[in-house]
Scaffold this active site. Structure first.
Site, short mmCIF file in Angstrom:
data_model
loop_
_atom_site.label_atom_id
_atom_site.label_comp_id
_atom_site.label_asym_id
_atom_site.label_seq_id
_atom_site.Cartn_x
_atom_site.Cartn_y
_atom_site.Cartn_z
CG HIS A 188 6.85 -2.05 2.19
ND1 HIS A 188 6.84 -0.88 2.91
CD2 HIS A 188 5.60 -2.56 2.29
CE1 HIS A 188 5.64 -0.69 3.44
NE2 HIS A 188 4.87 -1.70 3.09
CG ASP A 222 0.61 -7.15 7.98
OD1 ASP A 222 -0.10 -6.41 8.67
OD2 ASP A 222 1.61 -6.73 7.35
CG MET A 262 -1.91 -1.20 1.14
SD MET A 262 -3.44 -0.95 2.03
CE MET A 262 -2.84 -0.69 3.68
N GLY A 263 2.14 1.11 -0.37
CA GLY A 263 3.03 2.26 -0.47
C GLY A 263 3.54 2.73 0.88
NE ARG A 318 -2.56 1.94 10.22
CZ ARG A 318 -2.84 0.92 9.42
NH1 ARG A 318 -1.99 -0.07 9.29
NH2 ARG A 318 -3.99 0.89 8.74
CD GLN A 345 -6.13 -3.80 2.55
OE1 GLN A 345 -6.08 -4.31 1.44
NE2 GLN A 345 -5.15 -3.91 3.43
CD GLN A 352 -1.95 -8.67 4.68
OE1 GLN A 352 -2.77 -7.78 4.78
NE2 GLN A 352 -0.68 -8.43 4.37
P1 AMP Z 1 1.45 -2.91 3.49
O1 AMP Z 1 1.97 -1.89 2.54
O2 AMP Z 1 1.45 -2.48 4.90
O3 AMP Z 1 0.15 -3.50 3.02
O4 AMP Z 1 2.49 -4.10 3.43
C1 AMP Z 1 2.82 -4.73 2.24
C2 AMP Z 1 3.55 -6.01 2.54
O5 AMP Z 1 4.74 -5.71 3.27
C3 AMP Z 1 2.73 -6.95 3.43
O6 AMP Z 1 2.91 -8.28 2.97
C4 AMP Z 1 3.34 -6.75 4.79
O7 AMP Z 1 3.22 -7.87 5.64
C5 AMP Z 1 4.79 -6.50 4.43
N1 AMP Z 1 5.47 -5.79 5.52
C6 AMP Z 1 5.07 -4.64 6.12
N2 AMP Z 1 5.92 -4.32 7.12
C7 AMP Z 1 6.87 -5.29 7.14
C8 AMP Z 1 8.03 -5.52 7.94
N3 AMP Z 1 8.37 -4.70 8.94
N4 AMP Z 1 8.77 -6.63 7.68
C9 AMP Z 1 8.43 -7.48 6.69
N5 AMP Z 1 7.35 -7.32 5.89
C10 AMP Z 1 6.58 -6.23 6.11
#
Ligand code: AMP
Length: 282
Positions: free
Chosen positions: A34, A149, A27-28, A186, A58, A152
């Protein structure tokens, strides 16, 4: 790429000779967490596609969707720095065109009910819907998601199984700051003071693991952790030690995979984290 047609025609030309495509949906507001997913995809595929799409279906709170950080310029810079091959930045109309049925009805075996599911009604249906739609568009061999997550990635694993999708999910370990706080988009919204104290989450998870290893009862650890996480601006929503495959509470013997998952409010920011206390993800 900003639209499905251009992305697909590009991937058609690139996908020759069985070149594998790895896909990282995001989600950027990208950070090193990421990027560790992107790096893993780059290591194991010839083509890596990252998507940036703040999926409205979501979010169960309009304000959370509005205040979700958006940094597209910096995201593109970071993706280019790590060598990501393709970035997909679709509009909502591209992801959900009128006339295309994108809602999913899936039996998630109760995986969407506890923890995040209980606190964020509709969140996982919306998440599964967008991941399915993006998989249909990109058609990757490998999908990369973060252990950050936990619930998820388990639900996506279940969706892949139920729909017999031809893709392998790779769950990448959580990337943390030096003090242990799990990286999250966040985190940017935490005040300096709260950010410094937010290591409380990681410390509590580590201590829970220590307590479980020394034979403490699960319910006692959960109670201890919930009290521990109630400090100053911190307010826990849940701290649950569950079966890592079913997400069901642990009543009798410890299962092979045990995970502690927590969600905590800090100022007005909701942080989640988890730790595998026993076993490992296959
Ligand atoms: P999001 O942009 O928050 O939807 O995250 C995109 C992907 O990055 C999801 O699969 C998250 O689980 C993963 N992600 C987010 N934060 C972390 C982190 N600290 N370590 C590993 N993967 C992450």
């Amino acid at each position: 790429f900003r639209n499905v047609r251009d992305l697909q025609s590009y991937l058609r030309t690139e996908r020759v000779n069985n070149r594998a495509v790895g896909f990282v949906p995001t989600m950027g507001a990208l950070h090193a967490g990421h990027l560790s997913l992107v790096r893993q995809s780059l290591d194991n595929n010839q083509i890596t596609v990252a998507s940036i799409f703040v999926n409205p279906t979501q979010f169960n709170q309009a304000t959370d969707l509005e205040t979700y950080p958006r940094t597209p310029g910096k995201d593109l810079e970071l993706l280019s720095l790590v060598g990501c091959d393709v970035v997909f930045l679709p509009t909502t109309d591209e992801v959900y065109p009128s006339g295309l049925a994108t809602t999913l009805t899936l039996d998630l075996a109760g995986l969407d009910e506890p923890m995040e599911g209980a606190k964020r009604p509709g969140h996982f249906q919306g998440m599964a819907q967008v991941v399915k739609r993006l998989l249909d568009i990109v058609q990757p061999q490998h999908l990369y998601m973060g252990q950050k997550d936990y619930q998820q990635q388990l639900i996506v694993r279940r969706m892949i199984d139920v729909l017999a999708l031809d893709v392998r999910l790779v769950t990448v370990p959580t990337e943390r700051a030096a003090d242990g706080l799990a990286l999250s988009s966040r985190n940017q919204r935490l005040s300096e003071e709260t950010r410094q104290k937010a290591t409380l989450l990681f410390n509590t998870l580590q201590e829970a693991q220590r307590q479980l290893n020394t034979g403490q009862a699960v319910a006692d650890i959960e109670n201890w952790a919930t009290k521990e996480l109630t400090q100053g601006v911190f307010q826990p929503e849940y701290f649950s030690i569950v079966d890592g495959l079913t997400l069901q509470p642990i009543t009798g013997e410890l299962p092979e995979l045990v995970v502690a998952c927590t969600a905590v409010w800090a100022d007005d920011v909701r942080l989640i984290d988890n730790m595998i206390l026993i076993g490992q993800l296959s």
